[in-house]
Design an enzyme around this catalytic site. Structure first.
Site, PDB file in Angstrom:
ATOM      1  N   ALA A  14      11.369  73.445  14.347  1.00 51.84           N
ATOM      2  CA  ALA A  14      10.273  72.651  14.913  1.00 51.84           C
ATOM      3  C   ALA A  14      10.741  71.279  15.405  1.00 51.84           C
ATOM      4  O   ALA A  14      10.166  70.719  16.336  1.00 51.84           O
ATOM      5  CB  ALA A  14       9.181  72.493  13.875  1.00 51.84           C
ATOM      6  N   HIS A 111      10.419  83.943  14.330  1.00 47.89           N
ATOM      7  CA  HIS A 111       9.100  83.725  13.714  1.00 47.89           C
ATOM      8  C   HIS A 111       7.985  84.111  14.678  1.00 47.89           C
ATOM      9  O   HIS A 111       6.854  83.652  14.549  1.00 47.89           O
ATOM     10  CB  HIS A 111       8.927  82.277  13.250  1.00 47.89           C
ATOM     11  CG  HIS A 111       9.705  81.969  11.999  1.00 47.89           C
ATOM     12  ND1 HIS A 111       9.844  80.707  11.484  1.00 47.89           N
ATOM     13  CD2 HIS A 111      10.391  82.786  11.153  1.00 47.89           C
ATOM     14  CE1 HIS A 111      10.587  80.750  10.373  1.00 47.89           C
ATOM     15  NE2 HIS A 111      10.938  81.998  10.167  1.00 47.89           N
ATOM     16  N   CYS A 122      -2.599  98.812  14.580  1.00 51.28           N
ATOM     17  CA  CYS A 122      -2.064  99.686  15.641  1.00 51.28           C
ATOM     18  C   CYS A 122      -1.120  98.957  16.585  1.00 51.28           C
ATOM     19  O   CYS A 122      -0.519  99.567  17.465  1.00 51.28           O
ATOM     20  CB  CYS A 122      -3.208 100.338  16.429  1.00 51.28           C
ATOM     21  SG  CYS A 122      -4.089  99.188  17.496  1.00 51.28           S
ATOM     22  N   SER A 186      14.757  71.997   8.893  1.00 42.11           N
ATOM     23  CA  SER A 186      14.999  71.498   7.532  1.00 42.11           C
ATOM     24  C   SER A 186      15.820  72.501   6.722  1.00 42.11           C
ATOM     25  O   SER A 186      16.260  72.190   5.625  1.00 42.11           O
ATOM     26  CB  SER A 186      13.667  71.237   6.832  1.00 42.11           C
ATOM     27  OG  SER A 186      12.975  72.455   6.681  1.00 42.11           O
TER      28      SER A 186
HETATM   29  P1  NAD Z   1      11.423  72.740   9.757  1.00 45.47           P
HETATM   30  O1  NAD Z   1      11.396  73.070   8.330  1.00 45.47           O
HETATM   31  O2  NAD Z   1      12.464  73.416  10.546  1.00 45.47           O
HETATM   32  O3  NAD Z   1      11.558  71.113   9.864  1.00 45.47           O
HETATM   33  C1  NAD Z   1      11.763  70.409  11.058  1.00 45.47           C
HETATM   34  C2  NAD Z   1      12.917  69.415  10.865  1.00 45.47           C
HETATM   35  O4  NAD Z   1      13.178  68.769  12.106  1.00 45.47           O
HETATM   36  C3  NAD Z   1      12.637  68.314   9.842  1.00 45.47           C
HETATM   37  O5  NAD Z   1      13.675  68.275   8.870  1.00 45.47           O
HETATM   38  C4  NAD Z   1      12.645  66.995  10.678  1.00 45.47           C
HETATM   39  O6  NAD Z   1      13.255  65.911  10.000  1.00 45.47           O
HETATM   40  C5  NAD Z   1      13.475  67.399  11.864  1.00 45.47           C
HETATM   41  N1  NAD Z   1      13.156  66.687  13.113  1.00 45.47           N
HETATM   42  C6  NAD Z   1      11.928  66.374  13.606  1.00 45.47           C
HETATM   43  N2  NAD Z   1      12.045  65.802  14.818  1.00 45.47           N
HETATM   44  C7  NAD Z   1      13.379  65.739  15.100  1.00 45.47           C
HETATM   45  C8  NAD Z   1      14.128  65.255  16.207  1.00 45.47           C
HETATM   46  N3  NAD Z   1      13.539  64.707  17.291  1.00 45.47           N
HETATM   47  N4  NAD Z   1      15.480  65.360  16.172  1.00 45.47           N
HETATM   48  C9  NAD Z   1      16.111  65.891  15.075  1.00 45.47           C
HETATM   49  N5  NAD Z   1      15.446  66.358  13.999  1.00 45.47           N
HETATM   50  C10 NAD Z   1      14.089  66.300  14.014  1.00 45.47           C
HETATM   51  O7  NAD Z   1      10.110  73.046  10.448  1.00 45.47           O
HETATM   52  P2  NAD Z   1       8.636  72.794   9.930  1.00 45.47           P
HETATM   53  O8  NAD Z   1       8.109  71.628  10.673  1.00 45.47           O
HETATM   54  O9  NAD Z   1       8.594  72.722   8.453  1.00 45.47           O
HETATM   55  O10 NAD Z   1       7.893  74.116  10.409  1.00 45.47           O
HETATM   56  C11 NAD Z   1       8.003  75.321   9.685  1.00 45.47           C
HETATM   57  C12 NAD Z   1       7.824  76.520  10.584  1.00 45.47           C
HETATM   58  O11 NAD Z   1       6.605  76.408  11.343  1.00 45.47           O
HETATM   59  C13 NAD Z   1       8.920  76.604  11.612  1.00 45.47           C
HETATM   60  O12 NAD Z   1       9.989  77.320  11.143  1.00 45.47           O
HETATM   61  C14 NAD Z   1       8.201  77.265  12.786  1.00 45.47           C
HETATM   62  O13 NAD Z   1       8.202  78.661  12.602  1.00 45.47           O
HETATM   63  C15 NAD Z   1       6.781  76.783  12.694  1.00 45.47           C
HETATM   64  N6  NAD Z   1       6.514  75.654  13.611  1.00 45.47           N
HETATM   65  C16 NAD Z   1       6.789  75.829  14.953  1.00 45.47           C
HETATM   66  C17 NAD Z   1       6.579  74.783  15.833  1.00 45.47           C
HETATM   67  C18 NAD Z   1       6.907  74.983  17.285  1.00 45.47           C
HETATM   68  O14 NAD Z   1       6.924  76.127  17.754  1.00 45.47           O
HETATM   69  N7  NAD Z   1       7.201  73.916  18.036  1.00 45.47           N
HETATM   70  C19 NAD Z   1       6.082  73.546  15.382  1.00 45.47           C
HETATM   71  C20 NAD Z   1       5.807  73.406  14.002  1.00 45.47           C
HETATM   72  C21 NAD Z   1       6.055  74.476  13.136  1.00 45.47           C
END
Ligand code: NAD
Length: 242
Positions: A14, A111, A122, A186
């Site tokens: 994300a 995901h 279905c 993360s």
């Molecule tokens: P995640 O656990 O992969 O965490 C995101 C990481 O990115 C964090 O550690 C944060 O510190 C880091 N980060 C944020 N902005 C950044 C930047 N500009 N440069 C470098 N690092 C940066 O993801 P999550 O937010 O816990 O989401 C969990 C799940 O939810 C994801 O695996 C995904 O499937 C889904 N999700 C998808 C989207 C999307 O499609 N854009 C957005 C949110 C969540």
């Protein structure tokens, strides 16, 4: 490392899309600090929970619909054009890698995909606009027009099985990689975070680029705690000068 690579795999989370205005879920103030994630079994068990899940999904979808690829997505597309990166494995559901010009067959979405919905019984595809209309008109969670089954966005929830083909493709790409780069994740969500572990077990150099420390920093050959956009733009700029 990127300059030497001929089959690098990039694994994104994300964090790569926050610069496009799509918030991540775990960062302070992120979605999950306000809403507890809905587990797959809870989604199946109650229509009220399904309606709540759809309400949240439709909210996030509006943000995603407005977003465009950012500097990181564009830099990765360039690294692929330059022949350093062969595939992108993404946990994201926002479709921004494809929108940045990377061919769909080079992108592995482990995901799922947030641009459509599917019947859990279905497999029939349903459009999200149709889901939104059904909820608006009836106040009920949508049921499949083919078999009456439960309809869910084509994304993977906690507790839901990972897509088999995509996971197999992701493992194969990881085992073929000569460099594995994790960006904006993360690395706390398994089995997805098992892919960098697999890369290391296969003796492939691992780079982690993330704003903050991750669960797998101890395994990495290089950890860069920084914003992904400027770092990746600097990498492409440097390769351009060579
Ligand atoms: P995640 O656990 O992969 O965490 C995101 C990481 O990115 C964090 O550690 C944060 O510190 C880091 N980060 C944020 N902005 C950044 C930047 N500009 N440069 C470098 N690092 C940066 O993801 P999550 O937010 O816990 O989401 C969990 C799940 O939810 C994801 O695996 C995904 O499937 C889904 N999700 C998808 C989207 C999307 O499609 N854009 C957005 C949110 C969540």
């Amino acid at each position: 490392m990127v300059q030497r690579a001929r089959s690098a795999v990039v694994f994104t989370g994300a964090g790569i899309s926050t610069e496009c205005g799509i918030p991540d879920f775990r960062s302070p103030g992120g979605f999950w600090t306000r809403y507890k994630p809905i587990d797959y079994s809870e989604f199946l068990a109650s229509e009220d929970t399904r309606l709540e899940a759809w309400r949240r999904f439709l909210m996030i979808r509006e943000t995603i619909a407005r977003a465009e690829p950012g500097p990181s997505h564009r830099a990765l597309a360039r690294l692929m054009d330059m022949g350093h990166v062969t595939s992108v494995i993404t946990q994201n559901i926002d479709g921004l890698h494809e929108a940045s010009g990377i061919a769909a067959d080079r992108i592995i979405e482990i995901h799922g995909n947030g641009t459509y919905a599917k019947c859990l019984s279905c497999g029939l595809r349903h459009e999200i606009d149709w889901v939104s209309e059904v909820i608006g008109e009836t106040g009920r969670a949508p049921a499949c027009t083919g078999c009456g089954g439960i309809v869910k966005s084509a994304t993977i929830s906690f507790g839901q099985a990972m897509p088999e083909q995509e996971m197999a493709d992701a493992k194969a790409a990881t085992l073929n990689a000569d460099l594995f780069i994790s960006i904006g994740s993360s690395l706390q969500v398994f089995p997805a975070a098992g892919l960098p572990v697999l890369a290391k077990q296969n003796r492939t150099p691992l780079v982690i680029l993330n704003r903050e420390a991750t669960g797998l920093d101890g395994l990495a050959d290089l950890v860069i705690n920084a914003e992904s956009g400027p770092v990746l733009a600097a990498v492409t700029a440097r390769l351009d000068r060579l």
